[in-house]
Design an enzyme around this catalytic site. Structure first.
Site, PDB file in Angstrom:
ATOM      1  N   GLY A 122      76.239  28.901  75.182  1.00 34.06           N
ATOM      2  CA  GLY A 122      75.290  27.960  75.743  1.00 34.06           C
ATOM      3  C   GLY A 122      74.010  27.866  74.955  1.00 34.06           C
ATOM      4  N   GLY A 123      74.060  28.311  73.688  1.00 32.10           N
ATOM      5  CA  GLY A 123      72.895  28.188  72.828  1.00 32.10           C
ATOM      6  C   GLY A 123      71.699  28.988  73.281  1.00 32.10           C
ATOM      7  N   SER A 205      80.239  31.132  70.587  1.00 29.49           N
ATOM      8  CA  SER A 205      78.991  30.454  70.284  1.00 29.49           C
ATOM      9  C   SER A 205      77.806  31.407  70.450  1.00 29.49           C
ATOM     10  CB  SER A 205      78.859  29.209  71.162  1.00 29.49           C
ATOM     11  OG  SER A 205      77.863  28.339  70.681  1.00 29.49           O
TER      12      SER A 205
END
Length: 535
Positions: A122-123, A205
């Site tokens: 989710g960055g 991520s």
């Protein structure tokens, strides 16, 4: 036979089943539930105190003791994302909860199972892979693992930094939440049938970025919290120091009306949630022209994160455990705006994400990726969308993964790398291709993720699911993707002494490959300038 005679055994069975699912964590007792496929689940277990009020912007604290038995049958709220107002439904500041999935079996301390702890992405600005269901992985492992998923703080709640935070609060709290979970696992997972001495961390991520940060935390200090790691689309973003992050703190103080307070941090802590969240927005990083995709993230604090990630690994300051790194063919397509029509558009986008980039770096990137003969036509997109996507995808994801595999191999540690290339017809036609983290649908099983899998994962690409689950659950069980891999699949060889050996994963075409020479050349340049770009 009377109805009473029928009901008494049934009620006794239900009572016994419920009793077996009661787990005493010392600070609270939680009752989970067994579901029909042989898996028990405990949802919404609190692993830290609510990070609210005086604990806003503080390191995670132990939960308070609760006397009543808690029914762990509902996911806890996700942590609040950046850029959304009002506070999205299903999110809350009080969000530090985890879920446990385990096979229904007699708990025998001599037969504890391997544990997989999942760190979502989710960055660092949202919880984008929350509430995944571990059932698919457990069944693929022949009921041989325990799975833990959790939320951690993001955006300013997890990563606001600056002098005031450092002096009277704590920086990198989202990472500290993750470490809190890993310590919780060491203390409590045996009560669910898991083995605290056999823990594999995985993530995608920002979750995979977290893995590289945990592998190099405190300069590679190994506290025995995990014993292997699988990073999917590891992300090497721009990373600021505490001092460089001061602008975000100052701007938030000004926007929320706290600038006139003697104690600005106390003011921020006293703000009602709506007032704070209204100003939880992305703004340009220093020296950038526009806001980045993700504004908040881990900072170099000199302790937990002592240096840039590339520096730490190249200086041999990391934990030596078996690792998987890897990426998807088209890592950048879901990030770069589709209307990128010129080289200038592409350059501005890249600078917004990496504002330390210099014109000389950009000129070389333009030569490598953004030549006229590299443009492509796709529906509703500019000519430079795909070339810019390739540049961003390799800069932030693919090349760091290649470098991590090479670094571990150089250190004499088993390292496996993958190239995920499973094609969906509609996505290929649109130009999105094999997009960032799409492989989670195959690893977890498309019916067990919280997002929307490509339809082909239920039809033409359904056969890739047992292949991926075989490799991943084998790694969880044996620290090696091969011993328990799906029958008929090729051996996944390590990166190798000569390097660049990785597995190419595509439905009915999975095989070993060597990374192409032109990609190696591009990555050698991007890795070389990585610390200049603050990665």
């Amino acid at each position: 036979m009377s109805l009473l005679n029928i009901l008494v055994p049934v009620l006794l069975f239900v009572s016994l089943a419920a009793t077996q699912n009661v787990v005493d964590l010392e600070y609270a007792r939680y009752t989970g539930e067994s579901i029909s496929n042989g898996v028990a689940q405990w949802l919404g277990i609190r692993y830290a105190a609510p990070p609210t009020g005086p604990l806003r912007f503080a390191a995670p604290q132990d939960p308070e003791i609760v006397d009543e038995v808690q029914y762990a049958v509902q996911h806890g709220p996700k942590c609040i994302p950046t850029g959304h107002f009002p506070v999205p439904e299903g999110t809350a500041e009080d969000c530090l909860f985890l879920d446990v999935f385990a096979p229904v079996r007699e708990r025998d301390v001599s037969k504890l199972l391997p544990v997989f702890v999942w760190i979502q992405g989710g960055g660092f600005n949202s919880n984008s892979n929350a509430n995944y269901n571990g059932t698919g992985l457990i069944r693929a492992s022949d009921m041989g693992i325990v799975v833990v998923t959790f939320n951690y703080r993001v955006g300013p709640y997890g990563f606001l930094s600056g002098t005031e935070i450092l002096e009277s609060g704590s920086v990198n709290n989202g990472l500290k939440d993750q470490i809190k979970v890993l310590r919780w696992v060491q203390k409590h997972i045996s009560k669910f049938g898991g083995n605290p001495k056999h823990v594999v961390i995985g993530g995608n991520s920002a979750g995979a970025a977290s893995i590289t940060l945990l592998l190099s935390a405190y300069g590679g200090k190994d506290d025995g919290l995990f014993h292997a790691a699988a990073a999917e689309s590891q992300s090497f973003a721009n990373m600021l120091t505490v001092n460089q992050s001061q602008f975000a703190y100052n701007n938030l103080v000004i926007r929320t009306g706290c600038a006139s307070s003697i104690d600005t941090l106390a003011c921020l802590r006293d703000l009602d949630l709506d007032t704070l969240q209204r100003e939880n927005i992305n703004t340009p990083l220093p020296n950038a022209q526009q806001a980045p995709l993700y504004m908040y993230g881990p900072v170099i604090d000199g302790t937990l994160v002592p240096d840039y990630t590339y520096n730490l690994f190249h200086q041999d300051r990391f934990i030596k455990v078996p690792v998987i790194f890897g990426d998807d063919t088209n890592e950048g397509t879901n990030f770069v705006p589709r209307n990128v029509s010129t080289v200038a558009d592409a350059n501005i986008f890249i600078q917004n994400q990496f504002p330390a980039i210099k014109p000389a770096h950009m000129a070389n990137i333009n030569t490598l990726y953004l030549q006229k003969n590299q443009t492509e036509n796709f529906p509703d997109s500019g000519l430079y969308w795909r070339p810019a996507s390739s540049a961003y995808g390799e800069l932030r994801y693919i090349c760091p993964g290649i470098d991590m595999s090479a670094t571990y191999t150089k250190a004499g540690v088993n390292s496996w790398n993958y190239h995920y290339a499973v094609q969906d017809p509609d996505l290929e036609a649109s130009g999105v291709g094999v997009f960032h983290t799409v492989e989670v649908n195959a690893i977890w099983g498309p019916e067990y993720v919280s997002g929307e899998p490509p339809p082909s994962y239920f039809t033409s690409n359904a056969a890739i699911v047992p292949v991926m689950q075989g490799y991943w659950t084998s790694f969880m069980k044996a620290f090696d993707p091969n011993p328990h891999r799906y029958p008929g699949t090729p051996e996944w060889q390590t990166w190798g002494a000569e390097g660049y050996r990785r597995i190419f994963i595509r439905t009915n075409e999975t095989r070993m490959e060597t990374a192409p020479f032109d990609q190696r050349v591009r990555c050698e340049y991007l890795v070389r300038i990585g610390t200049e770009l603050q990665q």
